[in-house]
Design an enzyme around this catalytic site. Structure first.
Site, short mmCIF file in Angstrom:
data_model
loop_
_atom_site.label_atom_id
_atom_site.label_comp_id
_atom_site.label_asym_id
_atom_site.label_seq_id
_atom_site.Cartn_x
_atom_site.Cartn_y
_atom_site.Cartn_z
N HIS A 1 0.88 -1.31 0.05
CA HIS A 1 0.05 -0.10 0.04
C HIS A 1 0.84 1.18 -0.08
CE1 HIS A 1 -2.75 -2.97 2.24
NE2 HIS A 1 -3.77 -2.44 1.25
N ASP B 1 -3.31 -7.40 -7.89
CA ASP B 1 -4.67 -7.73 -8.05
C ASP B 1 -4.88 -7.40 -9.62
OD1 ASP B 1 -5.99 -8.09 -5.26
OD2 ASP B 1 -4.54 -6.53 -5.20
P1 AMP Z 1 -6.42 -4.13 -0.45
O1 AMP Z 1 -6.24 -3.04 0.64
O2 AMP Z 1 -5.73 -5.42 -0.25
O3 AMP Z 1 -7.73 -3.82 -1.15
O4 AMP Z 1 -5.49 -3.44 -1.59
C1 AMP Z 1 -5.33 -2.18 -1.91
C2 AMP Z 1 -4.54 -1.64 -3.08
O5 AMP Z 1 -3.18 -2.18 -2.67
C3 AMP Z 1 -4.95 -2.52 -4.21
O6 AMP Z 1 -4.67 -1.77 -5.57
C4 AMP Z 1 -4.10 -3.61 -4.58
O7 AMP Z 1 -3.68 -4.29 -5.74
C5 AMP Z 1 -2.67 -3.02 -3.82
N1 AMP Z 1 -1.82 -3.95 -3.05
C6 AMP Z 1 -2.04 -4.97 -2.35
N2 AMP Z 1 -0.98 -5.58 -2.00
C7 AMP Z 1 0.03 -5.38 -2.80
C8 AMP Z 1 1.26 -5.72 -3.07
N3 AMP Z 1 1.90 -6.65 -2.46
N4 AMP Z 1 1.94 -4.81 -3.99
C9 AMP Z 1 1.34 -3.90 -4.59
N5 AMP Z 1 0.36 -3.40 -4.25
C10 AMP Z 1 -0.58 -4.10 -3.57
#
Ligand code: AMP
Length: 284
Positions: free
Chosen positions: A40, A153
């Site tokens: 994030h 994602d």
């Molecule tokens: P989430 O909180 O899991 O819904 O993720 C929020 C954003 O962070 C989304 O755009 C995800 O694709 C991105 N994200 C989550 N994990 C990662 C990671 N390991 N590397 C890069 N972006 C990430």
């Protein structure tokens, strides 16, 4: 450290964004579900490179969770999230509650025809409808010039880019690379569910993807051979259940049998009760 503003209502967020826009500031939005990690934070850093004003939303969106998924269990730690956002120079955290975004009479959803019919969409039939809807709502509330999403994602990023193009949304969507733990596990808020022995099984995803990269280097072009090898790697670990391992076109997400140009290899595996995803672009 500059101060950070916490906004909980749609009205206040829209008013704040209108003020920033009047002041000539560009706005970057990073949508998250909280329990922030370095993945994030990398999106925030990317946002700061592109815009004057950085907004992070924290909202565990119920409409993108199916029955029996981890909506109730989803990890939370707002104070820690806030400290991390402060350190990254975030200007605003938009943190609405569920009734604020989904009042009782809510009835409008965004759906896509094709992209959700692949990969994660097959086992999570309501997921991308929920994602497209919440992202549209966030765009209308925060009014960003740019929005940053992780390539972890991959299908979500594809869905959002398609939706923005189809509906002429005035937002530039930027994809950011996957950030990994020191051992290579793709960072995820859900990694916190993994016990130490499950964690080593979780590494079978990256091991499979790296093995695929090597097979491509060795001249293999048949997807089935690569998928079979990946399946064997994952199955060699206890307590893993493959949702899918797919080699597909990075734009349409349609399966590709004979690899002649760059393809997406994406996989989802349940390790114990934790559903993990990872992906790589394979270049022949
Ligand atoms: P989430 O909180 O899991 O819904 O993720 C929020 C954003 O962070 C989304 O755009 C995800 O694709 C991105 N994200 C989550 N994990 C990662 C990671 N390991 N590397 C890069 N972006 C990430």
């Amino acid at each position: 450290m500059k101060s950070i503003k916490i906004i909980n209502t749609v009205k206040e967020m829209q008013k704040h964004s209108d003020l920033m826009i009047r002041q000539g500031k560009s706005i970057a939005l990073i949508p998250t579900m909280g329990f922030l990690h370095e993945g994030h934070l990398s999106l925030m850093q990317e946002g700061a490179r592109h815009a004057d004003h950085l907004v992070v939303s924290i909202f565990v969106n119920p409409t993108q969770f199916g029955q029996g998924e981890d909506l109730e269990a989803y990890p939370k730690n707002f104070n820690r999230d806030m400290e991390l956002c402060k350190k990254e120079g975030v200007d605003v955290i938009f943190k609405p509650d569920t009734p604020e975004l989904y009042p009782e009479n809510f009835q409008t959803y965004i759906t896509l025809e094709n992209l959700p019919n692949h990969l994660c969409g097959l086992s999570r039939p309501v997921h991308f409808k929920g994602v497209a809807t919440i992202v549209t709502k966030l765009f209308n509330i925060v009014k960003p010039d740019i929005a940053i999403f992780g390539q972890k994602d991959f299908q979500q990023l594809a869905v959002i880019k398609q939706m923005v193009s189809d509906l002429h949304m005035p937002v530039k969507v930027i994809g950011a690379p996957i950030i990994r733990e020191a051992d290579g596990l793709a960072m995820s808020s859900r990694n916190t569910y993994l016990t130490p022995e499950k964690r080593s099984a979780a590494l079978s995803l990256l091991e499979s993807l790296n093995n695929a990269k090597q097979l491509i280097k060795d001249g293999v072009t048949d997807s089935n051979i690569i998928i079979k090898k990946a399946t064997d790697i994952v199955k060699s670990h206890g307590d893993t259940k493959i949702d899918y391992i797919s080699i597909c076109d990075p734009e349409t997400l349609e399966n590709v049998r004979n690899i002649k140009k760059p393809v997406l290899m994406a996989m989802a595996v349940k390790v114990g009760k934790t559903r993990l995803i990872d992906n790589i672009i394979l270049i022949p």
